[in-house]
Design a protein around this motif. Structure first.
Motif, PDB file in Angstrom:
ATOM      1  N   GLY A  69       0.822  -1.204   0.000  1.00  0.00           N
ATOM      2  CA  GLY A  69       0.000   0.000   0.000  1.00  0.00           C
ATOM      3  C   GLY A  69       0.857   1.256   0.000  1.00  0.00           C
ATOM      4  N   TYR A  70       0.430   2.271   0.753  1.00  0.00           N
ATOM      5  CA  TYR A  70       1.206   3.505   0.846  1.00  0.00           C
ATOM      6  C   TYR A  70       2.389   3.302   1.803  1.00  0.00           C
ATOM      7  N   VAL A  71       3.586   3.650   1.325  1.00  0.00           N
ATOM      8  CA  VAL A  71       4.830   3.433   2.081  1.00  0.00           C
ATOM      9  C   VAL A  71       5.630   4.729   2.090  1.00  0.00           C
ATOM     10  N   ILE A  72       6.240   5.032   3.238  1.00  0.00           N
ATOM     11  CA  ILE A  72       7.109   6.209   3.347  1.00  0.00           C
ATOM     12  C   ILE A  72       8.368   5.812   4.113  1.00  0.00           C
TER      13      ILE A  72
ATOM     14  N   TYR B 281       1.132  12.142   4.250  1.00  0.00           N
ATOM     15  CA  TYR B 281       1.113  13.596   4.317  1.00  0.00           C
ATOM     16  C   TYR B 281       2.439  14.220   3.883  1.00  0.00           C
ATOM     17  N   LYS B 282       3.465  13.402   3.701  1.00  0.00           N
ATOM     18  CA  LYS B 282       4.779  13.913   3.325  1.00  0.00           C
ATOM     19  C   LYS B 282       5.188  13.342   1.971  1.00  0.00           C
ATOM     20  N   THR B 283       5.963  14.145   1.229  1.00  0.00           N
ATOM     21  CA  THR B 283       6.450  13.717  -0.087  1.00  0.00           C
ATOM     22  C   THR B 283       7.968  13.653  -0.085  1.00  0.00           C
ATOM     23  N   LYS B 284       8.505  13.013  -1.101  1.00  0.00           N
ATOM     24  CA  LYS B 284       9.948  12.829  -1.210  1.00  0.00           C
ATOM     25  C   LYS B 284      10.670  14.183  -1.219  1.00  0.00           C
ATOM     26  N   GLY B 285      11.709  14.290  -0.370  1.00  0.00           N
ATOM     27  CA  GLY B 285      12.496  15.516  -0.290  1.00  0.00           C
ATOM     28  C   GLY B 285      12.134  16.416   0.868  1.00  0.00           C
ATOM     29  N   GLU B 286      10.975  16.174   1.509  1.00  0.00           N
ATOM     30  CA  GLU B 286      10.569  17.021   2.629  1.00  0.00           C
ATOM     31  C   GLU B 286      11.377  16.708   3.882  1.00  0.00           C
ATOM     32  N   LYS B 287      11.579  17.736   4.721  1.00  0.00           N
ATOM     33  CA  LYS B 287      12.235  17.591   6.015  1.00  0.00           C
ATOM     34  C   LYS B 287      11.168  17.342   7.070  1.00  0.00           C
ATOM     35  N   VAL B 288      11.402  16.406   7.979  1.00  0.00           N
ATOM     36  CA  VAL B 288      10.452  16.119   9.053  1.00  0.00           C
ATOM     37  C   VAL B 288      11.171  16.161  10.386  1.00  0.00           C
ATOM     38  N   LEU B 289      10.436  16.490  11.409  1.00  0.00           N
ATOM     39  CA  LEU B 289      10.947  16.486  12.767  1.00  0.00           C
ATOM     40  C   LEU B 289      10.342  15.321  13.543  1.00  0.00           C
ATOM     41  N   LYS B 290      10.978  14.967  14.615  1.00  0.00           N
ATOM     42  CA  LYS B 290      10.478  13.901  15.473  1.00  0.00           C
ATOM     43  C   LYS B 290       9.065  14.238  15.943  1.00  0.00           C
ATOM     44  N   GLY B 291       8.121  13.310  15.733  1.00  0.00           N
ATOM     45  CA  GLY B 291       6.734  13.525  16.135  1.00  0.00           C
ATOM     46  C   GLY B 291       5.852  14.086  15.044  1.00  0.00           C
ATOM     47  N   ASP B 292       6.437  14.459  13.900  1.00  0.00           N
ATOM     48  CA  ASP B 292       5.615  14.942  12.785  1.00  0.00           C
ATOM     49  C   ASP B 292       4.721  13.825  12.264  1.00  0.00           C
ATOM     50  N   ILE B 293       3.510  14.178  11.839  1.00  0.00           N
ATOM     51  CA  ILE B 293       2.572  13.191  11.312  1.00  0.00           C
ATOM     52  C   ILE B 293       2.951  12.863   9.870  1.00  0.00           C
ATOM     53  N   LEU B 294       3.235  11.591   9.622  1.00  0.00           N
ATOM     54  CA  LEU B 294       3.634  11.141   8.291  1.00  0.00           C
ATOM     55  C   LEU B 294       2.445  10.651   7.475  1.00  0.00           C
ATOM     56  N   GLY B 295       1.460  10.066   8.146  1.00  0.00           N
ATOM     57  CA  GLY B 295       0.303   9.514   7.447  1.00  0.00           C
ATOM     58  C   GLY B 295      -0.680   8.919   8.429  1.00  0.00           C
TER      59      GLY B 295
END
Length: 286
Positions: free
Chosen positions: A217-220, A239-253
């Motif tokens: 299915g959907y994989v990140i 909720y995130k796409t390739k190349g985006e910066k994320v922080l600890k605790g950010d919602i990915l999906g």
């Protein structure tokens, strides 16, 4: 004959006397009493029995192969099913190969990625730059990095200079439904939860892969510091796409039940280090 049958049908509820005349034998005529309705019912019953008998002969004997072949139809359906599965596996393998190639490229080249930052990242960078400015060991490189934040960009490698905080909280609240079994091809853990529950990043990093696969299915996947990569599978939405910066605790999906290998709402969570699978239980606090 046709007119005789029509007359019988018209008088089907009556009792008829039929007289047969024989010119060769005068005085020896024969008469019969019939009820047409009973005659029609008897003929219909005999016809049904005969049709059923013929159908059984074709079904239970080799004569049936003259009309149809159940074995041939079964084989044809099996071949179609196998063909569909092969196509699905080919698509899944192509996507998996692309994901592995992306991970290998990031690990091998360790390239810096220039990204736009939001207010949270700006504050993190300013705090880090302030510490650097107050230190007697501040380098020209760090000071220049601080100045570059005025332009709204940063270098990922510098923001991730600290090792992620492990062990960390799991990406979602739930129950482990399947453990880490690399010998059986299960390179992560399954955390069962309610559908559409939020999936959070376990550490700071950059998205190196985000998309759909047939199997999962959907994989990140998120690239962290120290050669670590975390992967989240069977999401219902990303909720995130390739190349985006994320922080600890950010919602990915969101938790989902997507992919042909899924057995219910859960997230399949993997940890990789320098291309080698790791036991996620060593990195998480339950």
């Amino acid at each position: 004959m046709k007119s005789f049958i029509q007359r019988l049908y018209q008088d089907r509820d009556k009792v008829l006397n039929i007289l047969l005349l024989d010119d060769t034998r005068p005085g020896q005529d024969n008469s019969y009493t019939i009820k047409p309705k009973s005659l029609f019912l008897a003929l219909g019953f005999v016809s049904v029995l005969l049709a059923g008998f013929v159908a059984l002969i074709f079904m239970l004997t080799p004569l049936g192969s003259l009309l149809y072949s159940t074995d041939e139809m079964k084989i044809r359906n099996e071949i179609k099913g196998i063909s569909d599965r092969i196509v699905a596996l080919q698509d899944s393998l192509e996507v998996r190969d692309q994901q592995l190639q992306d991970i290998k490229t990031v690990i091998r080249l360790n390239q810096d990625t220039t990204l736009s930052i939001d207010e949270r990242l700006r504050q993190a960078a300013l705090d880090q730059a302030a510490k650097t400015t107050n230190s007697s060991a501040a380098s020209v490189y760090d000071i220049n990095l601080y100045d570059n934040f005025g332009d709204g960009y940063f270098l990922t490698a510098n923001i991730l200079s600290d090792v992620p905080d492990f062990p960390a909280q799991p990406p979602v609240e739930g129950t482990i439904s399947r453990g880490y079994e690399p010998m059986k091809g299960h390179y992560g853990i399954d955390i069962a939860s309610t559908e559409n529950e939020q999936i959070k990043s376990v550490a700071d990093g950059s998205v190196i892969s985000s998309g759909w696969t047939i199997d999962f299915g959907y994989v990140i996947s998120i690239q962290h510091n120290d050669g670590l990569v975390s992967t989240y599978k069977h999401c219902s939405k990303l909720y995130k796409t390739k190349g985006e910066k994320v922080l600890k605790g950010d919602i990915l999906g969101l938790i989902g039940d997507t992919g042909i290998s899924s057995t219910g709402p859960h997230v399949h969570f993997e940890i990789w280090k320098n291309g080698s699978s790791q036991n996620p239980n060593l990195y998480l606090i339950f």
